[in-house]
Design a protein around this motif. Structure first.
Motif, PDB file in Angstrom:
ATOM      1  N   VAL A   1      -5.764  -2.669  -6.143  1.00 55.45           N
ATOM      2  CA  VAL A   1      -6.861  -2.267  -5.274  1.00 55.45           C
ATOM      3  C   VAL A   1      -6.880  -0.739  -5.198  1.00 55.45           C
ATOM      4  N   ASP A   2      -8.048  -0.144  -5.212  1.00 57.68           N
ATOM      5  CA  ASP A   2      -8.281   1.301  -5.063  1.00 57.68           C
ATOM      6  C   ASP A   2      -7.841   2.161  -6.248  1.00 57.68           C
ATOM      7  N   ASP A   3      -6.540   2.137  -6.562  1.00 57.28           N
ATOM      8  CA  ASP A   3      -6.014   3.027  -7.603  1.00 57.28           C
ATOM      9  C   ASP A   3      -5.612   2.199  -8.821  1.00 57.28           C
ATOM     10  N   GLN A   4      -6.150   2.586  -9.983  1.00 57.60           N
ATOM     11  CA  GLN A   4      -5.908   1.804 -11.203  1.00 57.60           C
ATOM     12  C   GLN A   4      -4.601   2.218 -11.879  1.00 57.60           C
TER      13      GLN A   4
ATOM     14  N   ILE B   1     -14.448  11.189   2.570  1.00 58.41           N
ATOM     15  CA  ILE B   1     -14.665   9.832   2.060  1.00 58.41           C
ATOM     16  C   ILE B   1     -13.551   8.964   2.654  1.00 58.41           C
ATOM     17  N   ASN B   2     -13.906   7.814   3.112  1.00 62.17           N
ATOM     18  CA  ASN B   2     -13.062   6.765   3.730  1.00 62.17           C
ATOM     19  C   ASN B   2     -13.657   6.338   5.068  1.00 62.17           C
ATOM     20  N   GLY B   3     -14.179   7.309   5.838  1.00 65.91           N
ATOM     21  CA  GLY B   3     -14.832   6.967   7.102  1.00 65.91           C
ATOM     22  C   GLY B   3     -13.866   6.599   8.211  1.00 65.91           C
TER      23      GLY B   3
ATOM     24  N   GLY C   1     -13.643  16.839  -1.387  1.00 65.01           N
ATOM     25  CA  GLY C   1     -12.301  16.297  -1.644  1.00 65.01           C
ATOM     26  C   GLY C   1     -12.417  14.800  -1.829  1.00 65.01           C
ATOM     27  N   MET C   2     -11.341  14.168  -2.313  1.00 63.84           N
ATOM     28  CA  MET C   2     -11.443  12.737  -2.662  1.00 63.84           C
ATOM     29  C   MET C   2     -11.399  11.809  -1.455  1.00 63.84           C
ATOM     30  N   ASN C   3     -10.901  12.316  -0.312  1.00 66.04           N
ATOM     31  CA  ASN C   3     -10.890  11.457   0.882  1.00 66.04           C
ATOM     32  C   ASN C   3     -10.934  12.319   2.144  1.00 66.04           C
ATOM     33  N   ASP C   4     -10.877  11.679   3.291  1.00 67.71           N
ATOM     34  CA  ASP C   4     -11.002  12.423   4.548  1.00 67.71           C
ATOM     35  C   ASP C   4      -9.884  13.437   4.740  1.00 67.71           C
TER      36      ASP C   4
ATOM     37  N   GLU D   1      -0.025   5.049   6.648  1.00 65.77           N
ATOM     38  CA  GLU D   1      -0.450   5.886   7.786  1.00 65.77           C
ATOM     39  C   GLU D   1      -1.962   6.113   7.770  1.00 65.77           C
ATOM     40  N   GLU D   2      -2.621   5.879   6.630  1.00 65.67           N
ATOM     41  CA  GLU D   2      -4.080   6.059   6.592  1.00 65.67           C
ATOM     42  C   GLU D   2      -4.768   4.829   7.179  1.00 65.67           C
ATOM     43  N   PRO D   3      -5.679   5.043   8.148  1.00 65.71           N
ATOM     44  CA  PRO D   3      -6.450   3.915   8.683  1.00 65.71           C
ATOM     45  C   PRO D   3      -7.134   3.119   7.565  1.00 65.71           C
ATOM     46  N   TRP D   4      -7.467   3.785   6.463  1.00 69.40           N
ATOM     47  CA  TRP D   4      -8.059   3.077   5.321  1.00 69.40           C
ATOM     48  C   TRP D   4      -7.216   1.845   4.953  1.00 69.40           C
ATOM     49  N   PHE D   5      -5.905   2.090   4.763  1.00 72.95           N
ATOM     50  CA  PHE D   5      -5.035   0.997   4.324  1.00 72.95           C
ATOM     51  C   PHE D   5      -4.742   0.015   5.461  1.00 72.95           C
TER      52      PHE D   5
ATOM     53  N   ARG E   1     -12.889  11.147 -10.431  1.00 75.09           N
ATOM     54  CA  ARG E   1     -14.281  10.704 -10.544  1.00 75.09           C
ATOM     55  C   ARG E   1     -15.095  11.029  -9.295  1.00 75.09           C
ATOM     56  N   ARG E   2     -14.448  10.951  -8.129  1.00 75.48           N
ATOM     57  CA  ARG E   2     -15.186  11.284  -6.898  1.00 75.48           C
ATOM     58  C   ARG E   2     -15.543  12.770  -6.870  1.00 75.48           C
ATOM     59  N   THR E   3     -14.560  13.651  -7.079  1.00 73.36           N
ATOM     60  CA  THR E   3     -14.875  15.093  -7.007  1.00 73.36           C
ATOM     61  C   THR E   3     -15.775  15.494  -8.179  1.00 73.36           C
TER      62      THR E   3
ATOM     63  N   VAL F   1       0.826  -1.214   0.000  1.00 78.31           N
ATOM     64  CA  VAL F   1       0.000   0.000   0.000  1.00 78.31           C
ATOM     65  C   VAL F   1       0.858   1.261   0.000  1.00 78.31           C
ATOM     66  N   LYS F   2       0.321   2.303  -0.663  1.00 74.11           N
ATOM     67  CA  LYS F   2       1.074   3.553  -0.834  1.00 74.11           C
ATOM     68  C   LYS F   2       1.147   4.387   0.446  1.00 74.11           C
ATOM     69  N   GLN F   3       0.085   4.364   1.274  1.00 70.42           N
ATOM     70  CA  GLN F   3       0.056   5.257   2.449  1.00 70.42           C
ATOM     71  C   GLN F   3      -0.386   4.491   3.702  1.00 70.42           C
TER      72      GLN F   3
HETATM   73  C1  FCA Z   1      -7.254   6.342  -2.854  1.00 67.60           C
HETATM   74  C2  FCA Z   1      -7.117   7.310  -1.696  1.00 67.60           C
HETATM   75  C3  FCA Z   1      -7.313   6.600  -0.373  1.00 67.60           C
HETATM   76  C4  FCA Z   1      -8.597   5.806  -0.396  1.00 67.60           C
HETATM   77  C5  FCA Z   1      -8.573   4.849  -1.549  1.00 67.60           C
HETATM   78  C6  FCA Z   1      -9.826   4.049  -1.638  1.00 67.60           C
HETATM   79  O1  FCA Z   1      -6.149   5.481  -2.861  1.00 67.60           O
HETATM   80  O2  FCA Z   1      -5.833   7.909  -1.716  1.00 67.60           O
HETATM   81  O3  FCA Z   1      -7.363   7.544   0.684  1.00 67.60           O
HETATM   82  O4  FCA Z   1      -9.690   6.677  -0.535  1.00 67.60           O
HETATM   83  O5  FCA Z   1      -8.419   5.559  -2.775  1.00 67.60           O
END
Ligand code: FCA
Length: 325
Positions: A110-113, A253-255, A225-228, A35-39, A172-174, A31-33
């Protein structure tokens, strides 16, 4: 071999006994980040899949291209058969695929194409992701709804849209969010876009600040914005310019990345966050890889995870609990 071990091995009991501790199959999850709880959530549900289905997950942080390519080498050296990846840069797609192919590793994104050399999506590589435009539209609709609820005059309101257009899912989100606001009746001329230099709070904070100083007459702000972290950066910028929390509505977005903010003792301009399913993304992507590696089942080229719930200060604990997060 020790007599007892030999006996166990012959009866097949040894393999069974060792399986939970040393699953022979190894799969990477890059995963790229981190530090994000998402990942972190994706990682923990990938681990759960490993326990349920019998493989070991090698979790690696890949903040840049160099680390990504060397991580793939180490995975191969450690006997992994493939990996799931959220790339730090979509343009690395061709280099990642070339290396994986050379080393005989299978890849699920996953997530980013990935993007190819021509800048087009590499649709041939399996991808698991949230429904980006739909979740963006939901962000726009919820912002409009809360603006109406607060009784703001549209003429006195501006939209701060912090963009990261080089990332398809972000665009696409924004984009979805902006179209939903316009469809609801928000004037296009009051939607202001500003790109962020980095996908974190400091980057979005700088972007938000530069936008605010250009529009001193706006009384209330809606933040897209595209995420939290992007929305949080925008909210922090409004605070720095002395907007009260009552005059700002940010919906992220991400929660899972919004928990600290929503837990604060007083409300801030960050009203809520749309929670998709990092648990499903983590579990499903590596499950697909596992089936591919162990049984030769080709994953679908595209798996879209649709559901999202709006977390606010009132419901976030209960909603996260419902999903086991
Ligand atoms: C991107 C964003 C992340 C998360 C993910 C689903 O990678 O950078 O924060 O939203 O899509």
């Amino acid at each position: 071999m020790h007599g007892l071990l030999k006996k166990l091995a012959l009866t097949g009991l040894l393999a069974v006994a060792l399986q939970p501790v040393f699953a022979a199959e190894k799969l990477g999850y890059l995963v790229k980040q981190p530090e994000e709880p998402w990942f972190q959530t994706e990682w923990s549900f990938a681990d759960k899949a490993g326990k349920d289905l019998g493989f070991t997950v090698l979790k690696v942080a890949v903040p840049d291209g160099e680390k990504t390519l060397s991580a793939i080498d180490s995975l191969a050296a450690n006997g992994a058969k493939g990996f799931v990846i959220c790339t730090p840069d979509p343009k690395l797609g061709p280099a990642i695929m070339a290396k994986a192919k050379r080393l005989g590793l299978k890849v699920v994104t996953v997530d980013d194409q990935f993007l190819n050399a021509a800048g087009k999506p590499m649709t041939e590589v399996p991808l698991v992701m949230m429904a980006a435009s739909k979740i963006g539209e939901r962000q726009g609709k919820e912002l409009w709804k809360e603006m109406k609820h607060r009784g703001w005059k549209v003429a006195e309101t501006g939209v701060m849209a912090i963009t990261a257009d080089e990332l398809d899912t972000a665009r696409r989100r924004t984009g979805g969010s902006i179209s939903a606001l316009q469809a609801a009746g928000f004037p296009a001329a009051q939607i202001y876009k500003v790109p962020t230099k980095s996908n974190d709070i400091p980057g979005a904070f700088d972007a938000g600040n530069s936008l605010l100083v250009q529009h001193p007459n706006v009384k209330h702000w809606l933040i897209i914005g595209m995420n939290d972290n992007t929305v949080l950066g925008g909210v922090r910028a409004t605070e720095g310019q002395h907007f009260s929390a009552n005059d700002v509505i940010g919906i992220g977005i991400n929660g899972v990345d919004a928990v600290n903010e929503l837990s604060k003792s007083k409300p801030t301009g960050f009203y809520g966050s749309l929670l998709p399913s990092p648990d499903v993304n983590g579990y499903r992507s590596i499950q697909q890889l596992h089936l591919w590696v162990s049984k030769g089942v080709q994953p679908p080229k595209f798996t879209e995870i649709v559901d999202a719930v709006l977390l606010t200060r009132d419901n976030f604990k209960a909603e996260l609990k419902k999903k086991g997060l």
